[in-house]
Design a protein around this motif. Structure first.
Motif, mmCIF file in Angstrom:
data_model
loop_
_atom_site.group_PDB
_atom_site.id
_atom_site.type_symbol
_atom_site.label_atom_id
_atom_site.label_comp_id
_atom_site.label_asym_id
_atom_site.label_seq_id
_atom_site.Cartn_x
_atom_site.Cartn_y
_atom_site.Cartn_z
ATOM 1 N N ALA A 154 -50.248 14.362 7.987
ATOM 2 C CA ALA A 154 -49.083 16.215 7.399
ATOM 3 C C ALA A 154 -47.849 15.933 9.084
ATOM 4 O O ALA A 154 -46.440 16.891 8.084
ATOM 5 N N ASP A 155 -48.422 15.566 9.450
ATOM 6 C CA ASP A 155 -47.080 15.934 10.623
ATOM 7 C C ASP A 155 -46.184 14.473 10.569
ATOM 8 O O ASP A 155 -44.863 14.881 10.485
ATOM 9 N N LEU A 156 -47.278 13.931 9.408
ATOM 10 C CA LEU A 156 -45.800 12.199 9.135
ATOM 11 C C LEU A 156 -44.715 13.003 7.804
ATOM 12 O O LEU A 156 -43.642 12.530 7.877
ATOM 13 N N PHE A 157 -45.701 13.190 6.973
ATOM 14 C CA PHE A 157 -43.772 14.244 6.329
ATOM 15 C C PHE A 157 -43.899 15.557 6.433
ATOM 16 O O PHE A 157 -42.829 15.446 5.302
ATOM 17 N N ALA A 158 -44.494 16.105 7.408
ATOM 18 C CA ALA A 158 -44.077 17.691 6.563
ATOM 19 C C ALA A 158 -42.468 17.271 6.809
ATOM 20 O O ALA A 158 -41.721 18.209 6.469
ATOM 21 N N PRO A 159 -41.061 16.584 8.382
ATOM 22 C CA PRO A 159 -40.126 17.101 7.273
ATOM 23 C C PRO A 159 -39.202 16.343 6.329
ATOM 24 O O PRO A 159 -37.942 16.141 6.061
ATOM 25 N N ARG A 160 -40.258 15.573 5.676
ATOM 26 C CA ARG A 160 -39.428 14.680 4.411
ATOM 27 C C ARG A 160 -39.827 15.713 3.702
ATOM 28 O O ARG A 160 -38.901 15.102 2.581
ATOM 29 N N LEU A 161 -40.642 16.775 3.254
ATOM 30 C CA LEU A 161 -40.691 16.894 1.871
ATOM 31 C C LEU A 161 -39.943 19.095 1.819
ATOM 32 O O LEU A 161 -40.564 19.374 2.931
ATOM 33 N N ARG A 162 -39.498 18.872 0.694
ATOM 34 C CA ARG A 162 -39.535 20.474 0.605
ATOM 35 C C ARG A 162 -40.298 20.424 -0.458
ATOM 36 O O ARG A 162 -41.072 20.060 -0.997
ATOM 37 N N GLU A 163 -40.556 22.423 -0.302
ATOM 38 C CA GLU A 163 -41.134 23.473 -1.368
ATOM 39 C C GLU A 163 -40.662 22.551 -3.125
ATOM 40 O O GLU A 163 -40.163 22.423 -3.446
ATOM 41 N N GLY A 164 -42.321 22.793 -3.193
ATOM 42 C CA GLY A 164 -43.094 21.846 -4.349
ATOM 43 C C GLY A 164 -43.264 19.985 -4.418
ATOM 44 O O GLY A 164 -43.285 19.443 -5.672
ATOM 45 N N GLN A 165 -42.374 19.984 -3.571
ATOM 46 C CA GLN A 165 -42.189 17.766 -3.616
ATOM 47 C C GLN A 165 -43.862 17.796 -2.931
ATOM 48 O O GLN A 165 -44.279 18.160 -2.077
ATOM 49 N N ARG A 166 -43.545 16.134 -3.413
ATOM 50 C CA ARG A 166 -44.779 15.613 -2.906
ATOM 51 C C ARG A 166 -44.841 14.283 -2.285
ATOM 52 O O ARG A 166 -43.612 13.279 -2.701
#
Length: 403
Positions: A277-289
């Motif tokens: 989750a640390d890896l993807f946290a800054p890359r994903l906006r609401e609803g994105q996968r």
């Protein structure tokens, strides 16, 4: 006042300073890890091969990339009409101080249809297990009691079997978007190190449930809130390993780490205590996968066959949830989009957690008052049947004290 607040206050200040310093250091490591991960974009085939070469000897959990590493999947359109089924379970273990050996599994079952013809069915399905065949797994020389961790495994399997029955009864319209949803992981981690008799018995039933869902052509998924999984981080560890050489068909072997042999801190240790989750946290906006990955968990790879578990991360409010899918669902883009849209809508309706799973949990939970009533039912029935029974001295002493 017995608590020395002056002395405690100094310790609290030291703790807060330490936490702040460690957070800054962690953020620096995260920047390095994210840069290394994105440097692998376009080299997915290479890292897929590296994963295959390394998985037998790697000391960490690994994820196999299925999509481009920089994939960000936007939220698909959410249909007005769709249907969902969900299950959750709880149990009362065998009470060795009780009047009779038995255990109870209670499965919460939910069916909800949204849109022009809305409807809902919510119920609990309790089942009492008390026969010899239900209390023990047997072979030629052993009787393995179904209690504790083994009972938890049985409950997980019963949740899946109930979900298949629910889907067969209610998700009958192939033209209606639909999904069957479970709470927690689809990977039966507890079976990986279980006794072979326990593993084979329950895994056969669990895979039969997934087979049935595939025959029904109903996508099944699970939702893991606040996932702490480190599998994609294991892939980054592989990317940082100086010993990996795909051209030479050489994967990572942690027992032969060249950094350690030279007295150096292994390069991969920058990933220590970091999670996916640390890896993807800054890359994903609401609803994105996130991209889809295949889990390299041993039980999934060795036993699940075409059901091997895949997963992606989904931004829901402040957290990243992990959504798991069997391989036959993950291989169908239309089903992936359907799961993405419906699971997100469920989480949005539930203020961060799928509403169908919330309702299933409410149906499944066994409260303290209900447990007492159940025990009284058992005691009364045993007495009326004039069956031989009796509580232990330990139970009697507790009842005396309470009385």
């Amino acid at each position: 006042m017995s608590l020395n607040l002056a002395a405690l206050g100094k310790q609290v200040r030291v703790m807060s300073q330490t936490v702040a310093r460690e957070a800054r250091q962690r953020d620096q490591r995260l920047d390095e890890v994210r840069q290394r991960y994105l440097a692998g974009v376009g080299q997915e085939d290479t890292w897929h091969t590296a994963v295959e070469l390394s998985s037998p000897s790697f000391n960490w959990l690994l994820a196999d990339p299925v999509e481009a590493l920089d994939t960000v999947g936007d939220l698909p359109p959410i249909p007005n009409d769709y249907a969902i089924v969900a299950t959750d379970g709880s149990h009362l273990d065998v009470d060795r101080h009780g009047e009779v050996d038995c255990y109870l599994i209670n499965i919460g079952q939910v069916y909800i249809r949204y849109g022009t013809n809305p409807e809902a069915r919510l119920e609990s399905l309790p089942r009492l297990f008390f026969t010899e065949d239900e209390l023990f797994l047997t072979d030629d020389t052993r009787r393995i009691p179904i209690e504790g961790a083994v009972l938890s495994i049985r409950r997980d399997v019963e949740e899946g079997l109930a979900l298949a029955r629910l889907a067969a009864d209610y998700l009958t319209d192939p033209n209606l978007p639909r999904v069957a949803l479970q709470d927690g992981t689809l990977i039966r981690w507890a079976l990986a190190n279980a006794d072979a008799k326990v593993r084979d018995h329950f895994l056969q039933q669990y895979l039969a449930y997934l087979d049935q869902m595939q025959k029904l052509a109903i996508p099944v998924a699970s939702y893991i809130s606040r996932s702490r999984s480190p599998e994609v981080m294991g892939l980054v560890r592989l990317m940082l390993c100086p010993d990996v050489n795909v051209k030479a068909q050489r994967g990572a072997n942690c027992t032969q780490c060249s950094d350690a042999k030279q007295g150096l801190t292994p390069s991969c240790m920058v990933c220590q205590d970091l999670i996916d989750a640390d890896l993807f946290a800054p890359r994903l906006r609401e609803g994105q996968r996130s991209p889809i990955f295949r889990s390299l968990s041993r039980i999934s790879v060795e036993r699940y066959e075409h059901h091997q578990i895949h997963f992606f991360f989904l931004r829901v409010g402040r957290e990243l949830a992990r959504v798991e899918l069997p391989g036959w669902v993950a291989s169908q883009p239309a089903w992936v989009n359907q799961v993405h849209a419906l699971v997100y809508d469920q989480a949005a309706r539930g203020l961060g957690y799928p509403i169908a799973l919330q309702r299933a949990h409410e149906q499944a939970v066994i409260r303290s008052a209900e447990r007492r009533v159940f025990e009284q039912m058992v005691s009364g029935a045993i007495q009326r049947a004039e069956a031989p029974a009796g509580v232990s001295a330990k139970r009697e002493s507790k009842q005396f004290v309470q009385g």
